[in-house]
Design a protein around this motif. Structure first.
Motif, short mmCIF file in Angstrom:
data_model
loop_
_atom_site.label_atom_id
_atom_site.label_comp_id
_atom_site.label_asym_id
_atom_site.label_seq_id
_atom_site.Cartn_x
_atom_site.Cartn_y
_atom_site.Cartn_z
N GLN A 1 0.81 -1.21 0.00
CA GLN A 1 0.00 0.00 0.00
C GLN A 1 0.85 1.27 0.00
OE1 GLN A 1 0.29 -2.10 2.51
NE2 GLN A 1 0.22 -1.13 4.52
N LYS B 1 -5.75 2.91 7.08
CA LYS B 1 -6.06 3.16 5.68
C LYS B 1 -7.55 2.97 5.40
CE LYS B 1 -1.97 3.96 3.65
NZ LYS B 1 -1.03 3.85 4.75
N LEU C 1 -6.13 -2.94 -0.49
CA LEU C 1 -5.61 -2.89 0.86
C LEU C 1 -5.81 -4.21 1.59
CD1 LEU C 1 -6.81 0.67 1.95
CD2 LEU C 1 -4.46 -0.04 1.54
#
Length: 387
Positions: free
Chosen positions: A98, A313, A359
């Motif tokens: 990521q 995230k 993700l």
């Protein structure tokens, strides 16, 4: 056997004066009788071809490794002697996917090996560039520490296939300092020796710094140079097997380019020379004792950091979605009325789904790889307790 390792700072769109510095480096290589040269951060094919073309008479043999989504882990070998075998192993843990701004995962970093037919003997030379430390101010808080530990462990296991069969040299940008766990794990398992430190055991008098030295900071402002002067470190090494090689000399090199206001790279190189002796077979060493326990702790901490990173995230994605919905509704309609517009508007939902899937999928994949190392380190810790 004369070898050189140098991180050439060849990151696309980031590094400065790549072509100019490479031409000067090629001139240096032509004028210096190295037997084998191991370069790092040669990520682009044109870059590798440029150096090889400029040195083809002095170094007729070479190999540039390919790996990862970006095409190469950046490892290039040059040799005066025939290369009779090559091998590359990508690291199991290559970085956080990521963190696209870091680029390590995209590069598919690993360790490359060439077997060189030297006049004295066959010699295995390894070249590597481990995951960078983007938090050099605080090593303990660096989220990439567990990745580098696993990479040092894999290098050491890879090296044991050669040790005792042919003379072995391992070199590159290890991104760890002498006192760090990764360095200790590598040296414990591989039973390799540090060429520079063997000849200069006094660390205070001969620190051997290769990064953030005055020569390496040519591209920074005066204020940044002062800050980095306090962070000089030694992260580039040439290791060797004492059972088959005798270290004659070792020094840092490739600093400032004569007559220029810039250097060959943002690292110093390391040049070591060895006398080749007859190889000796030995039993493979395994990780034991305190190092095994510390390795388990380090990997588990990195797994926790990975979990936290994913949660942060995903929370950010959720907040952006919520903000987008509020703006889209404009306070005039309810969620039911605006839902069709949300689903059809500019493909944003599809983009959000792709980012979320990216993700979850890749970070879970990284965690599963961490789990493999955790299990192996735990096994070694249990074995050390029994013995």
């Amino acid at each position: 056997l004369s070898v050189l390792t140098l991180n050439c700072w060849g990151v696309p769109y980031v590094s400065k004066k790549i072509r100019e510095r490479s031409l000067h480096l090629a001139e240096h290589l032509r004028d210096t009788p190295y037997d084998v040269v191991g370069l790092q951060e040669i990520f682009q094919e044109w870059h590798a071809n440029l150096i090889r073309e400029q040195c083809k008479e002095e170094y007729p043999y070479g190999h540039w490794f390919r790996s990862g989504l970006s095409g190469s882990p950046g490892l290039l070998f040059l040799s005066r002697w025939p290369i009779v075998d090559v091998e590359f192993r990508a690291y199991t843990l290559g970085g956080y996917p990521q963190n696209l701004n870091e680029g390590d995962w995209l590069a598919g970093k690993g360790v490359g090996r060439v077997r060189v037919q030297h006049s004295e003997s066959l010699v295995d030379v390894y070249n590597t560039h481990t995951l960078a430390n983007y938090h050099s101010d605080d090593i303990e808080m660096d989220p990439n520490k567990g990745h580098r530990l696993s990479q040092h462990y894999e290098i050491a296991k890879f090296v044991t296939q050669s040790r005792g069969v042919v003379p072995v040299v391992v070199m590159g940008d290890f991104n760890t300092q002498e006192q760090e766990l990764g360095t200790k794990v590598f040296m414990e398992i591989s039973q390799m020796s540090d060429s520079f430190r063997d000849l200069y055991p006094n660390e205070e008098r001969y620190p051997g710094f290769t990064n953030d030295t005055p020569e390496c900071c040519w591209r920074y402002s005066p204020q940044e140079k002062k800050r980095r002067a306090k962070q000089t470190k030694r992260i580039d090494y040439v290791y060797y097997d004492k059972s088959s090689l005798e270290c004659i000399s070792s020094r840092t090199c490739c600093g400032s380019i004569p007559g220029k206001d810039y250097a060959y790279s943002d690292h110093l190189g390391v040049h070591s020379t060895f006398h080749v002796t007859r190889p000796v077979k030995r039993d493979c060493h395994v990780l034991t004792g305190i190092l095994a326990r510390d390795s388990v702790t380090c990997v588990r901490r990195s797994m926790e950091q990975t979990h936290s990173e994913v949660r942060r995230k995903l929370l950010l994605v959720g907040l952006l979605i919520g903000l987008w919905l509020v703006v889209l509704m404009g306070g005039n309609t309810g969620i039911i009325g605006v839902l069709p517009t949300v689903l059809l508007s500019n493909g944003i939902v599809v983009c959000v789904a792709m980012v979320t899937g990216y993700l979850i999928f890749f970070c879970k994949s990284e965690l599963s790889k961490f789990a493999e190392f955790e299990a192996e380190f735990t096994y070694l810790e249990d074995m050390s307790c029994r013995t």
